[in-house]
Design a protein around this motif. Structure first.
Motif, short mmCIF file in Angstrom:
data_model
loop_
_atom_site.label_atom_id
_atom_site.label_comp_id
_atom_site.label_asym_id
_atom_site.label_seq_id
_atom_site.Cartn_x
_atom_site.Cartn_y
_atom_site.Cartn_z
N ASP A 1 23.48 6.11 3.37
CA ASP A 1 24.65 5.24 3.59
C ASP A 1 25.36 5.60 4.88
N GLY A 2 25.52 6.89 5.13
CA GLY A 2 26.22 7.32 6.34
C GLY A 2 25.48 6.94 7.61
N LEU A 3 24.18 7.14 7.64
CA LEU A 3 23.40 6.79 8.83
C LEU A 3 23.37 5.28 9.04
N THR A 4 23.30 4.52 7.96
CA THR A 4 23.35 3.06 8.07
C THR A 4 24.68 2.62 8.66
N GLN A 5 25.75 3.21 8.18
CA GLN A 5 27.08 2.87 8.68
C GLN A 5 27.20 3.18 10.17
N VAL A 6 26.73 4.34 10.59
CA VAL A 6 26.78 4.70 12.01
C VAL A 6 26.01 3.67 12.84
N SER A 7 24.84 3.30 12.39
CA SER A 7 24.01 2.36 13.13
C SER A 7 24.69 1.01 13.28
N VAL A 8 25.25 0.50 12.20
CA VAL A 8 25.87 -0.83 12.23
C VAL A 8 27.18 -0.80 13.00
N VAL A 9 28.03 0.16 12.74
CA VAL A 9 29.34 0.23 13.40
C VAL A 9 29.20 0.41 14.91
N HIS A 10 28.25 1.24 15.32
CA HIS A 10 28.09 1.55 16.75
C HIS A 10 27.01 0.70 17.43
N ALA A 11 26.33 -0.15 16.66
CA ALA A 11 25.23 -0.98 17.19
C ALA A 11 24.23 -0.13 17.96
N ILE A 12 23.81 0.95 17.33
CA ILE A 12 22.87 1.89 17.94
C ILE A 12 21.72 2.12 16.95
N PRO A 13 20.49 2.10 17.44
CA PRO A 13 19.37 2.38 16.55
C PRO A 13 19.40 3.84 16.07
N ILE A 14 19.20 3.99 14.78
CA ILE A 14 19.07 5.32 14.18
C ILE A 14 17.67 5.38 13.58
N GLY A 15 16.83 6.24 14.10
CA GLY A 15 15.51 6.44 13.50
C GLY A 15 15.68 7.25 12.23
N PHE A 16 15.32 6.66 11.10
CA PHE A 16 15.54 7.30 9.80
C PHE A 16 14.33 8.14 9.43
N GLY A 17 14.45 9.43 9.68
CA GLY A 17 13.39 10.36 9.37
C GLY A 17 13.82 11.37 8.31
N VAL A 18 14.48 10.86 7.28
CA VAL A 18 14.92 11.71 6.18
C VAL A 18 13.89 11.60 5.06
N LEU A 19 13.22 12.69 4.78
CA LEU A 19 12.24 12.72 3.71
C LEU A 19 12.97 12.96 2.39
N THR A 20 12.70 12.13 1.41
CA THR A 20 13.28 12.27 0.07
C THR A 20 12.10 12.45 -0.88
N CYS A 21 11.81 13.69 -1.21
CA CYS A 21 10.56 14.02 -1.90
C CYS A 21 10.81 14.67 -3.25
N ASP A 22 9.83 14.50 -4.13
CA ASP A 22 9.90 15.12 -5.44
C ASP A 22 9.54 16.60 -5.41
N ASN A 23 8.75 17.00 -4.40
CA ASN A 23 8.34 18.40 -4.32
C ASN A 23 8.02 18.75 -2.87
N GLU A 24 7.86 20.03 -2.62
CA GLU A 24 7.64 20.51 -1.26
C GLU A 24 6.32 19.99 -0.67
#
Length: 158
Positions: A99-122
């Motif tokens: 949510d925070g990265l999306t907000q930054v991207s939209v508010v500032h009209a800047i591309p944010i490359g979303f490289g956040v891994l959300t994984c069940d295990n290592e």
């Protein structure tokens, strides 16, 4: 495989694009792989020295991405990893970062490359970290997405 169906990305000369990579510090091996993938992508796009900033964790990515947007960067690549545990912490951190990265991207009209891994295990994280033997390189992919989007935004702005 989650990487199936990914759009092709052809590197172009983005040497005039001011790029920052903001990366979490937890899970060192995974994060080092993601950062290396982002740096390889930048090099392929003609960006010699992207700004690389490390933050404590994935939760801290949005505030630094916002500061970078205000500082005049054309694109930000946000890299992190959150591995599911036995508490709801996973859900809160993943939601806050997204949510925070999306907000930054939209508010500032800047591309944010979303490289956040959300994984069940290592192992899932290692498979996506762009390391030798990994099946995916999410650091590269997030960077390519940010740079391809930066080109679109620049075209709109003229």
């Amino acid at each position: 495989m989650s990487g199936a169906g990914a759009p092709p990305s052809q590197p172009y000369d983005a040497s005039g694009v001011k790029v920052a990579v903001v990366a979490a510090s937890w899970h060192t091996q995974v994060m080092d792989g993601l950062v290396a993938g982002a740096e390889r992508a930048c090099a392929a796009y003609g960006i010699r020295e992207p700004e690389v900033i490390r933050v404590p964790g994935t939760f801290e990515l949005p505030v630094v991405a916002a500061a970078l947007a205000r500082a005049g960067y054309d694109a930000v690549v946000a890299l992190g990893v959150v591995i599911r545990g036995g508490t709801p912490h996973f859900d809160y951190v993943c939601s806050a970062a997204t949510d925070g990265l999306t907000q930054v991207s939209v508010v500032h009209a800047i591309p944010i490359g979303f490289g956040v891994l959300t994984c069940d295990n290592e192992q899932q994280a290692l498979d996506r970290a762009g390391l030798e033997g990994s099946s995916e390189d999410k650091g590269w992919e997030a960077t390519a997405a940010a740079l391809d989007t930066a080109r679109v935004v620049r075209g709109i702005r003229g």
